[in-house]
Design a protein around this motif. Structure first.
Motif, PDB file in Angstrom:
ATOM      1  N   LEU A 137       0.839  -1.200   0.000  1.00  0.00           N
ATOM      2  CA  LEU A 137       0.000   0.000   0.000  1.00  0.00           C
ATOM      3  C   LEU A 137       0.868   1.242   0.000  1.00  0.00           C
ATOM      4  CD1 LEU A 137      -2.783   1.328   0.156  1.00  0.00           C
ATOM      5  CD2 LEU A 137      -2.649   1.126   2.651  1.00  0.00           C
ATOM      6  N   GLY A 138       0.546   2.168  -0.900  1.00  0.00           N
ATOM      7  CA  GLY A 138       1.310   3.406  -0.985  1.00  0.00           C
ATOM      8  C   GLY A 138       0.533   4.606  -0.491  1.00  0.00           C
ATOM      9  N   GLN A 139      -0.650   4.852  -1.070  1.00  0.00           N
ATOM     10  CA  GLN A 139      -1.440   6.033  -0.733  1.00  0.00           C
ATOM     11  C   GLN A 139      -2.873   5.660  -0.399  1.00  0.00           C
ATOM     12  OE1 GLN A 139      -1.344   9.256  -3.572  1.00  0.00           O
ATOM     13  NE2 GLN A 139       0.731   8.745  -4.221  1.00  0.00           N
ATOM     14  N   VAL A 140      -3.469   6.450   0.492  1.00  0.00           N
ATOM     15  CA  VAL A 140      -4.900   6.363   0.791  1.00  0.00           C
ATOM     16  C   VAL A 140      -5.458   7.776   0.638  1.00  0.00           C
ATOM     17  CG1 VAL A 140      -6.663   5.741   2.476  1.00  0.00           C
ATOM     18  CG2 VAL A 140      -4.499   4.480   2.419  1.00  0.00           C
ATOM     19  N   ASN A 141      -6.333   7.947  -0.335  1.00  0.00           N
ATOM     20  CA  ASN A 141      -6.877   9.278  -0.642  1.00  0.00           C
ATOM     21  C   ASN A 141      -8.382   9.300  -0.426  1.00  0.00           C
ATOM     22  OD1 ASN A 141      -4.295  10.176  -1.592  1.00  0.00           O
ATOM     23  ND2 ASN A 141      -4.698   9.101  -3.521  1.00  0.00           N
ATOM     24  N   ILE A 142      -8.842  10.269   0.325  1.00  0.00           N
ATOM     25  CA  ILE A 142     -10.279  10.437   0.543  1.00  0.00           C
ATOM     26  C   ILE A 142     -10.869  11.202  -0.637  1.00  0.00           C
ATOM     27  CG2 ILE A 142     -12.029  11.541   1.988  1.00  0.00           C
ATOM     28  CD1 ILE A 142     -10.253  10.957   4.405  1.00  0.00           C
ATOM     29  N   ILE A 143     -11.830  10.578  -1.341  1.00  0.00           N
ATOM     30  CA  ILE A 143     -12.503  11.226  -2.465  1.00  0.00           C
ATOM     31  C   ILE A 143     -13.689  12.033  -1.964  1.00  0.00           C
ATOM     32  CG2 ILE A 143     -13.604  10.863  -4.708  1.00  0.00           C
ATOM     33  CD1 ILE A 143     -10.620  10.036  -4.511  1.00  0.00           C
ATOM     34  N   ASN A 144     -14.490  11.432  -1.131  1.00  0.00           N
ATOM     35  CA  ASN A 144     -15.575  12.124  -0.432  1.00  0.00           C
ATOM     36  C   ASN A 144     -15.865  11.345   0.844  1.00  0.00           C
ATOM     37  OD1 ASN A 144     -17.483   9.993  -1.059  1.00  0.00           O
ATOM     38  ND2 ASN A 144     -17.657  10.899  -3.110  1.00  0.00           N
ATOM     39  N   PHE A 150      -7.235   3.823  -3.041  1.00  0.00           N
ATOM     40  CA  PHE A 150      -5.994   3.209  -2.565  1.00  0.00           C
ATOM     41  C   PHE A 150      -5.064   3.002  -3.751  1.00  0.00           C
ATOM     42  CE2 PHE A 150      -9.459   1.948   0.147  1.00  0.00           C
ATOM     43  CZ  PHE A 150      -8.961   2.042   1.432  1.00  0.00           C
ATOM     44  N   LYS A 151      -3.785   3.289  -3.560  1.00  0.00           N
ATOM     45  CA  LYS A 151      -2.793   3.094  -4.607  1.00  0.00           C
ATOM     46  C   LYS A 151      -1.628   2.265  -4.091  1.00  0.00           C
ATOM     47  CE  LYS A 151      -3.668   7.408  -7.157  1.00  0.00           C
ATOM     48  NZ  LYS A 151      -3.027   8.619  -7.726  1.00  0.00           N
ATOM     49  N   GLN A 152      -1.143   1.361  -4.938  1.00  0.00           N
ATOM     50  CA  GLN A 152       0.074   0.643  -4.607  1.00  0.00           C
ATOM     51  C   GLN A 152       1.268   1.582  -4.699  1.00  0.00           C
ATOM     52  OE1 GLN A 152       0.963  -3.302  -6.062  1.00  0.00           O
ATOM     53  NE2 GLN A 152      -1.152  -3.603  -6.763  1.00  0.00           N
ATOM     54  N   LEU A 153       2.357   1.152  -4.077  1.00  0.00           N
ATOM     55  CA  LEU A 153       3.593   1.919  -4.183  1.00  0.00           C
ATOM     56  C   LEU A 153       3.982   2.069  -5.648  1.00  0.00           C
ATOM     57  CD1 LEU A 153       5.629   0.283  -1.305  1.00  0.00           C
ATOM     58  CD2 LEU A 153       4.914   2.677  -1.399  1.00  0.00           C
ATOM     59  N   PRO A 154       4.493   3.214  -6.044  1.00  0.00           N
ATOM     60  CA  PRO A 154       4.887   3.410  -7.440  1.00  0.00           C
ATOM     61  C   PRO A 154       5.858   2.335  -7.905  1.00  0.00           C
ATOM     62  CG  PRO A 154       4.943   5.488  -6.246  1.00  0.00           C
ATOM     63  CD  PRO A 154       4.713   4.420  -5.227  1.00  0.00           C
ATOM     64  N   GLY A 155       5.558   1.749  -9.064  1.00  0.00           N
ATOM     65  CA  GLY A 155       6.421   0.721  -9.630  1.00  0.00           C
ATOM     66  C   GLY A 155       6.121  -0.678  -9.165  1.00  0.00           C
ATOM     67  N   ASP A 156       5.293  -0.833  -8.108  1.00  0.00           N
ATOM     68  CA  ASP A 156       4.954  -2.166  -7.618  1.00  0.00           C
ATOM     69  C   ASP A 156       3.711  -2.689  -8.319  1.00  0.00           C
ATOM     70  OD1 ASP A 156       7.063  -1.856  -5.964  1.00  0.00           O
ATOM     71  OD2 ASP A 156       6.000  -2.282  -4.113  1.00  0.00           O
ATOM     72  N   TYR A 193      10.428   4.910   1.465  1.00  0.00           N
ATOM     73  CA  TYR A 193      11.430   5.245   0.453  1.00  0.00           C
ATOM     74  C   TYR A 193      12.290   4.014   0.149  1.00  0.00           C
ATOM     75  CZ  TYR A 193      15.447   7.295  -1.892  1.00  0.00           C
ATOM     76  OH  TYR A 193      16.435   7.575  -2.795  1.00  0.00           O
ATOM     77  N   ALA A 194      12.478   3.724  -1.137  1.00  0.00           N
ATOM     78  CA  ALA A 194      13.245   2.528  -1.531  1.00  0.00           C
ATOM     79  C   ALA A 194      14.281   2.847  -2.593  1.00  0.00           C
ATOM     80  CB  ALA A 194      12.291   1.446  -2.034  1.00  0.00           C
ATOM     81  N   GLY A 195      14.711   4.108  -2.665  1.00  0.00           N
ATOM     82  CA  GLY A 195      15.699   4.494  -3.663  1.00  0.00           C
ATOM     83  C   GLY A 195      17.121   4.249  -3.196  1.00  0.00           C
ATOM     84  N   ASN A 196      18.064   4.978  -3.776  1.00  0.00           N
ATOM     85  CA  ASN A 196      19.481   4.759  -3.490  1.00  0.00           C
ATOM     86  C   ASN A 196      20.133   5.905  -2.716  1.00  0.00           C
ATOM     87  OD1 ASN A 196      19.580   2.276  -4.934  1.00  0.00           O
ATOM     88  ND2 ASN A 196      19.624   3.433  -6.860  1.00  0.00           N
ATOM     89  N   ASN A 197      19.361   6.933  -2.407  1.00  0.00           N
ATOM     90  CA  ASN A 197      19.907   8.071  -1.673  1.00  0.00           C
ATOM     91  C   ASN A 197      20.167   7.652  -0.227  1.00  0.00           C
ATOM     92  OD1 ASN A 197      19.687  10.521   0.115  1.00  0.00           O
ATOM     93  ND2 ASN A 197      19.672  11.525  -1.897  1.00  0.00           N
ATOM     94  N   SER A 198      21.408   7.691   0.195  1.00  0.00           N
ATOM     95  CA  SER A 198      21.777   7.181   1.521  1.00  0.00           C
ATOM     96  C   SER A 198      21.113   7.973   2.642  1.00  0.00           C
ATOM     97  CB  SER A 198      23.300   7.195   1.699  1.00  0.00           C
ATOM     98  OG  SER A 198      23.815   8.495   1.516  1.00  0.00           O
ATOM     99  N   ALA A 199      21.007   9.300   2.460  1.00  0.00           N
ATOM    100  CA  ALA A 199      20.377  10.121   3.497  1.00  0.00           C
ATOM    101  C   ALA A 199      18.901   9.771   3.642  1.00  0.00           C
ATOM    102  CB  ALA A 199      20.546  11.602   3.162  1.00  0.00           C
ATOM    103  N   LYS A 200      18.222   9.612   2.504  1.00  0.00           N
ATOM    104  CA  LYS A 200      16.798   9.266   2.559  1.00  0.00           C
ATOM    105  C   LYS A 200      16.585   7.853   3.082  1.00  0.00           C
ATOM    106  CE  LYS A 200      15.086  12.468  -0.954  1.00  0.00           C
ATOM    107  NZ  LYS A 200      14.329  12.597  -2.235  1.00  0.00           N
ATOM    108  N   LEU A 201      17.522   6.948   2.784  1.00  0.00           N
ATOM    109  CA  LEU A 201      17.416   5.593   3.315  1.00  0.00           C
ATOM    110  C   LEU A 201      17.559   5.602   4.835  1.00  0.00           C
ATOM    111  CD1 LEU A 201      19.469   3.555   0.689  1.00  0.00           C
ATOM    112  CD2 LEU A 201      17.015   3.343   1.172  1.00  0.00           C
ATOM    113  N   ALA A 202      18.436   6.453   5.344  1.00  0.00           N
ATOM    114  CA  ALA A 202      18.589   6.571   6.796  1.00  0.00           C
ATOM    115  C   ALA A 202      17.315   7.130   7.419  1.00  0.00           C
ATOM    116  CB  ALA A 202      19.784   7.461   7.123  1.00  0.00           C
TER     117      ALA A 202
END
Length: 607
Positions: A137-144, A150-156, A193-202
């Motif tokens: 699960l990536g996002q939960v958006n209230i429409i009304n 509900f959206k899956q994580l990008p790329g999954d 976050y699942a990228g390669n940026n070390s700071a964001k991974l921390a």
């Protein structure tokens, strides 16, 4: 990613988890509208909070704890559901986005409406328990107020996204929001976050630790209200060490369908107490509990008692470690299948709730009938007991019989130990039968008992057992069943989004089945079963899955990495003295708690 670290229900879950000791139940009502049962997964816990995230929490799934929808346990359609708090749902073409519409009349038992905000808060809570991460699960958006996206994580692209999403419990934001920080969704986003940026991974690691700490806080949380707040068919009104009493919820959206006024959940200290309730005719519904045949016959003598048998999507089998000689030889595994009399083994081991395994496909037999055509079923080897075939197979593989015992091609005598688990009485009894059969055939075999199921799983993954009992065919979805053989047990694991294969020599990676990279189907076609099993997680339609499932079934039948002994069956009980119209012919519904039956208009008091 947790989908390849599939949690095993174990035989202990097929038996009954023992509940906390309690006093004898009181007599609460003589009304025919009082439905009496026990919940095999839930011990009564006086003093525990009304909190479904607490392992001892006093809420009951399918009664006062309500989901978005209820799964029908379909082996071919993972998205076959009965509506719950979700009245309807739609998915985009690849299943990565889901929009649900809530029941328009859904209310909490205090009369307040169930809203999209309740749903979003419930999924934030699910993140603190590690549940939402398990289905990407990536996002939960209230429409009304009554619509949520509900959206899956990008790329999954996880094909059980809708399946897992709909089975989430919904709780009132008014009760649980105080335990969550206002920036909880920011913490969730950072943690994913699942990228390669070390700071964001921390930062992601720190945020994940925050969620873990929040999870403990959520589990311990006691809502400030003194009464149960339910959006389900019932609401908890009273509880003591012997029983919980739930009353019909007049604010339930389908209250007109519910003909039962009161549900009594009796506490129990073990299987024996449930048998006593059933023999006395005191339960209108009794769940599965392991029992000997004589107890079953005694229960069925009681006026009104009937058994209801439904397939359980799990089997008991023998797993072979192909890294240990001679079990790397297909002819050896096939020969053993011809020696072992599965009917005799099942009768002794699981006489009440077992069905001898007819087809060796990696799934239960009923699933095989759903996935395969009649002509494909006819092509399967059934491995009926046949000593002559077993003998011919071994001789063709270089084995020789000397003084009544088999010698292996390397000139050494063939002896065997079959490992099972302390406390698993069905496995232990079956192990003795199998050991006797193999010894009589000329393979001196002895049973051995491991201290616990957890220890057996660890020892299996460490390659300590050549032959051992194993839970197999764990569905209902095909990908889960095949993952029991061709997932971690065969060295295949997801690392990030990449499927990686670890050899049996890789310490701690769990490869104990250790099949070759490619194995043949019955037709001789070579396939990679680990990769095909992973492909099933990406499919969104049964039509896409079917050819892959058919190849995996065929290859399993030909190679026998696991020999299924019996398919489990859920033997449950109803008593028709006080109620009629049980959903005994509605398999999609009867897998669910009895409160869900009542939502659908079943279970009517006799007058």
């Amino acid at each position: 990613m947790k989908r390849y670290a599939l949690g095993l229900v174990g035989v202990a879950a097929l038996s009954l988890a023992l509940a906390a000791c309690g006093s004898s139940p009181s007599t609460t009502s003589s009304s025919n509208a009082t439905f009496t049962t026990v919940d095999e997964y839930h011990a009564i816990s006086p003093g525990a909070p009304y909190n479904p995230y607490n392992s001892n929490g006093n809420t009951w799934l399918g009664y006062d704890q309500w989901q978005l929808a209820w799964f029908t346990n379909s082996v071919t359609n993972p998205n076959n559901f009965i509506p719950g708090l979700a009245a309807s749902w739609t998915s985009n073409a690849n299943g990565t986005e889901v929009t649900i519409k809530l029941q328009p009349n859904a209310k909490w038992s205090n009369g307040q409406p169930v809203t999209a905000q309740d749903v979003k808060a419930s999924f934030a809570l699910a993140f603190t328990q590690g549940n939402a991460q398990a289905f990407d699960l990536g996002q939960v958006n209230i429409i009304n107020s009554h619509t949520v996206q509900f959206k899956q994580l990008p790329g999954d692209h996880y094909n059980l996204f809708l399946n897992q999403l709909l089975q989430q419990t919904i709780v009132p934001a008014s009760e649980f929001a105080p335990v969550l920080p206002k920036n909880v969704w920011s913490i969730i986003d950072t943690a994913q976050y699942a990228g390669n940026n070390s700071a964001k991974l921390a930062q992601a690691k720190a945020a994940a630790n925050q969620l873990t700490a929040l999870g403990k806080k959520v589990s311990a949380y006691a809502p400030p209200k003194s009464a149960d707040l339910s959006a389900g068919a019932f609401v908890l009104k009273n509880l003591n060490p012997g029983e919980a009493i739930l009353m019909k919820n007049p604010d339930f959206y389908d209250a007109r369908n519910v003909k039962v006024n009161e549900v009594v959940m009796r506490n129990y200290t073990g299987n024996q107490q449930i048998w006593n309730y059933l023999e006395a005719g005191q339960l209108d519904f009794g769940p599965y509990t392991a029992m000997p045949v004589n107890i079953l016959h005694q229960i069925l003598k009681t006026k009104g008692n009937q058994k209801v048998v439904t397939p359980a999507v799990v089997a008991a089998g023998l797993a072979f470690d192909e890294n240990i000689y001679p079990y790397n030889m297909v002819k050896v595994r096939q020969a053993l299948a011809y020696v072992i009399n599965r009917k005799q083994v099942q009768t002794v081991g699981e006489g009440v709730s077992g069905i001898p395994a007819k087809y060796q496909t990696g799934m239960i037999d009923l699933a095989a009938k759903d996935w395969l055509s009649p002509s494909q079923l006819a092509q399967l080897k059934q491995y009926r007991p046949n000593i002559a075939k077993a003998t011919a197979l071994l001789k063709s593989a270089g084995f020789k019989k000397v003084n009544g015992n088999w010698m292996m091609p390397n000139g050494k005598p063939w002896t065997m130990t079959i490992y099972t688990v302390n406390g698993f009485s069905d496995w232990i009894a079956a192990d003795k039968v199998i050991s006797t059969e193999l010894t009589n055939f000329g393979i001196p075999t002895s049973p051995d008992i491991v201290s616990s199921y957890a220890q057996e799983l660890k020892d299996q993954s460490d390659g300590k057992y050549a032959v051992s009992f194993y839970l197999d065919a764990l569905g209902p979805m095909a990908q889960n069943a095949f993952n029991m053989i061709y997932g971690t047990a065969d060295g295949y694991q997801l690392v990030g989004t990449n499927l990686v294969h670890y050899p049996a020599s890789a310490a701690g990676k769990g490869n104990f089945i250790d099949l070759p990279a490619e194995i043949p189907t019955l037709s001789g076609k070579m396939i990679n079963p680990g990769e095909l099993t992973h492909e099933l997680t990406q499919m969104t339609a049964v039509s896409q899955e079917r050819p892959i499932v058919q190849e995996l079934m065929s290859a399993t039948n030909a190679n026998l990495p696991v020999l299924n002994l019996w398919n489990y069956a859920n033997v449950e009980f109803i008593n028709t003295s006080r109620f009629s119209n049980f959903p005994v012919n509605n398999l999609g519904l009867i897998y669910n708690p009895a409160g869900v039956w009542m939502q659908e208009g079943y279970v009517v008091p006799r007058k």
